[in-house]
Design an enzyme around this catalytic site. Sequence first.
Site, mmCIF file in Angstrom:
data_model
loop_
_atom_site.group_PDB
_atom_site.id
_atom_site.type_symbol
_atom_site.label_atom_id
_atom_site.label_comp_id
_atom_site.label_asym_id
_atom_site.label_seq_id
_atom_site.Cartn_x
_atom_site.Cartn_y
_atom_site.Cartn_z
ATOM 1 N N HIS A 1 12.760 -6.035 -18.180
ATOM 2 C CA HIS A 1 12.505 -4.608 -17.618
ATOM 3 C C HIS A 1 13.877 -4.181 -17.076
ATOM 4 O O HIS A 1 13.837 -4.231 -15.873
ATOM 5 C CB HIS A 1 11.410 -4.899 -16.607
ATOM 6 C CG HIS A 1 10.958 -3.298 -16.286
ATOM 7 N ND1 HIS A 1 10.836 -2.572 -16.999
ATOM 8 C CD2 HIS A 1 10.840 -2.725 -14.994
ATOM 9 C CE1 HIS A 1 10.265 -1.271 -16.311
ATOM 10 N NE2 HIS A 1 10.383 -1.612 -14.969
ATOM 11 N N ALA B 1 1.017 -1.289 0.110
ATOM 12 C CA ALA B 1 -0.058 0.126 -0.006
ATOM 13 C C ALA B 1 0.721 1.200 -0.001
ATOM 14 O O ALA B 1 0.776 2.183 0.527
ATOM 15 C CB ALA B 1 -0.805 0.121 1.154
ATOM 16 N N GLY B 2 2.018 1.194 -0.741
ATOM 17 C CA GLY B 2 2.836 2.184 -0.740
ATOM 18 C C GLY B 2 2.415 3.228 -2.121
ATOM 19 O O GLY B 2 1.328 3.463 -2.159
ATOM 20 N N GLY C 1 0.680 1.187 -4.836
ATOM 21 C CA GLY C 1 -0.279 0.662 -4.209
ATOM 22 C C GLY C 1 -1.638 1.516 -3.977
ATOM 23 O O GLY C 1 -2.679 1.271 -4.386
HETATM 24 N N1 APR Z 1 4.386 -7.718 2.616
HETATM 25 C C1 APR Z 1 3.376 -6.789 1.865
HETATM 26 N N2 APR Z 1 3.980 -5.519 2.000
HETATM 27 C C2 APR Z 1 5.154 -5.256 2.220
HETATM 28 C C3 APR Z 1 6.259 -6.383 2.489
HETATM 29 C C4 APR Z 1 5.742 -7.524 2.529
HETATM 30 N N3 APR Z 1 6.364 -8.310 2.947
HETATM 31 N N4 APR Z 1 7.311 -5.636 2.465
HETATM 32 C C5 APR Z 1 7.065 -4.437 2.129
HETATM 33 N N5 APR Z 1 5.821 -3.986 1.835
HETATM 34 C C6 APR Z 1 5.430 -2.660 1.555
HETATM 35 C C7 APR Z 1 6.008 -1.554 2.191
HETATM 36 O O1 APR Z 1 5.392 -1.380 3.777
HETATM 37 C C8 APR Z 1 5.491 -0.527 1.505
HETATM 38 O O2 APR Z 1 4.272 0.033 1.969
HETATM 39 O O3 APR Z 1 5.615 -2.352 0.133
HETATM 40 C C9 APR Z 1 5.228 -1.216 0.048
HETATM 41 C C10 APR Z 1 5.861 -0.595 -0.901
HETATM 42 O O4 APR Z 1 5.824 0.722 -1.453
HETATM 43 P P1 APR Z 1 6.805 1.928 -1.568
HETATM 44 O O5 APR Z 1 7.746 1.702 -0.897
HETATM 45 O O6 APR Z 1 6.013 3.178 -1.595
HETATM 46 O O7 APR Z 1 7.162 1.515 -3.161
HETATM 47 P P2 APR Z 1 6.514 1.801 -4.672
HETATM 48 O O8 APR Z 1 6.982 3.004 -5.204
HETATM 49 O O9 APR Z 1 5.065 1.458 -4.398
HETATM 50 O O10 APR Z 1 7.182 0.644 -5.324
HETATM 51 C C11 APR Z 1 6.857 -0.759 -5.380
HETATM 52 O O11 APR Z 1 7.049 -1.438 -7.408
HETATM 53 O O12 APR Z 1 8.010 -0.358 -9.377
HETATM 54 C C12 APR Z 1 8.305 -1.402 -8.326
HETATM 55 O O13 APR Z 1 10.758 -0.820 -7.836
HETATM 56 C C13 APR Z 1 9.205 -0.751 -7.212
HETATM 57 O O14 APR Z 1 9.682 -2.844 -6.097
HETATM 58 C C14 APR Z 1 9.176 -1.560 -6.229
HETATM 59 C C15 APR Z 1 7.714 -1.631 -6.143
#
Ligand code: APR
Length: 320
Positions: free
Chosen positions: A176, A11-12, A15
């Site tokens: 990619h 949910a980053g 998400g």
């Molecule tokens: N299970 C669920 N969520 C998780 C886990 C896990 N084991 N580990 C990390 N997270 C969550 C984090 O808490 C965070 O909220 O994944 C989310 C990732 O969000 P962001 O850090 O904002 O990353 P984002 O920009 O959304 O990108 C996510 O997509 O494009 C790719 O390289 C990028 O791998 C990255 C992914």
Amino acid sequence: MARPKIALIGAGQIGGTLAHLAAMKELGDVVLFDIADGIPQGKALDIAESGPSEGFDAAMSGTTDYADIAGADVVIVTAGVPRKPGMSRDDLLGINLKVMKSVGEGIRDNAPDAFVICITNPLDAMVWALQQFSGLPANKVVGMAGVLDSARFRHFLAEEFDVSMRDVTAFVLGGHGDTMVPSVRYSTVGGIPLPDLVDMGWTTQEKLDAIVQRTRDGGAEIVGLLKTGSAYYAPATSAIEMATAYLKDQKRVLPCAAYCDGEFGLKGMYVGVPTVIGANGIEKVVNITLSKEEQEMFDKSVAAVQGLVDACKGIDPSLA
Ligand code: APR
């Protein structure tokens, strides 16, 4: 008929954008899952509170419990760590492989009938690992990269030619990463292939080469500008396009990281190829013929992906 259920694992930045887009387009009810308690619940509530003004009917919820994704029709995975400036997608491998294991098991146990779209990088290796860990059929587990890379290519081409991006078709093959293969021969403006447009004087080969390189570096360009994260609007939009193709059985022809079982001479490997997405997931891999030069670039890209997959097997012997 009940609305479709869309589970977003992570949910980053991506998400949250996925949830907002899914709601605005009324694709279905959305469950946001994350390990960071409060974030999925907070984003779900915030988006739900935009509903009265926007006028959408879609339920939003946030959770840290995999049981809440039960019965999801579509699962989109962004869980993991994004790239920081100076970090390559491949540096992320070890961290995100562990994340794929827990996510894959969560999907296997709770939403085994879902169409699963992986976005987590390094994409081609992570979607392969996710399919292995989840045990879902390979036609139901796919990686989002080609739609985004092609969208970047199309945007740059539309700017160069000063035409609507709707009339620019393009696709990108291979992994990619830095070795991706933007296909010049199969990309068109109003049906006219790019090499013909060079002959017609619409652009020069040098300018076209620069656009191809900018497409390859598209992710890094955004990372360099943002400094604290990676792209999220266009990645989320691309995955929503794929989810829509599945939920509405659109039979869209979209480039995706798909499981190749003989196509392109590959066996048991995920890499970016043109596909047809409909109600049966990846319904077809479009096995186009490559020129000698394209084949060489594609082989190089496949070798880079294979290197990552081998590294995954080294880190987690259960994958070997
Ligand atoms: N299970 C669920 N969520 C998780 C886990 C896990 N084991 N580990 C990390 N997270 C969550 C984090 O808490 C965070 O909220 O994944 C989310 C990732 O969000 P962001 O850090 O904002 O990353 P984002 O920009 O959304 O990108 C996510 O997509 O494009 C790719 O390289 C990028 O791998 C990255 C992914």
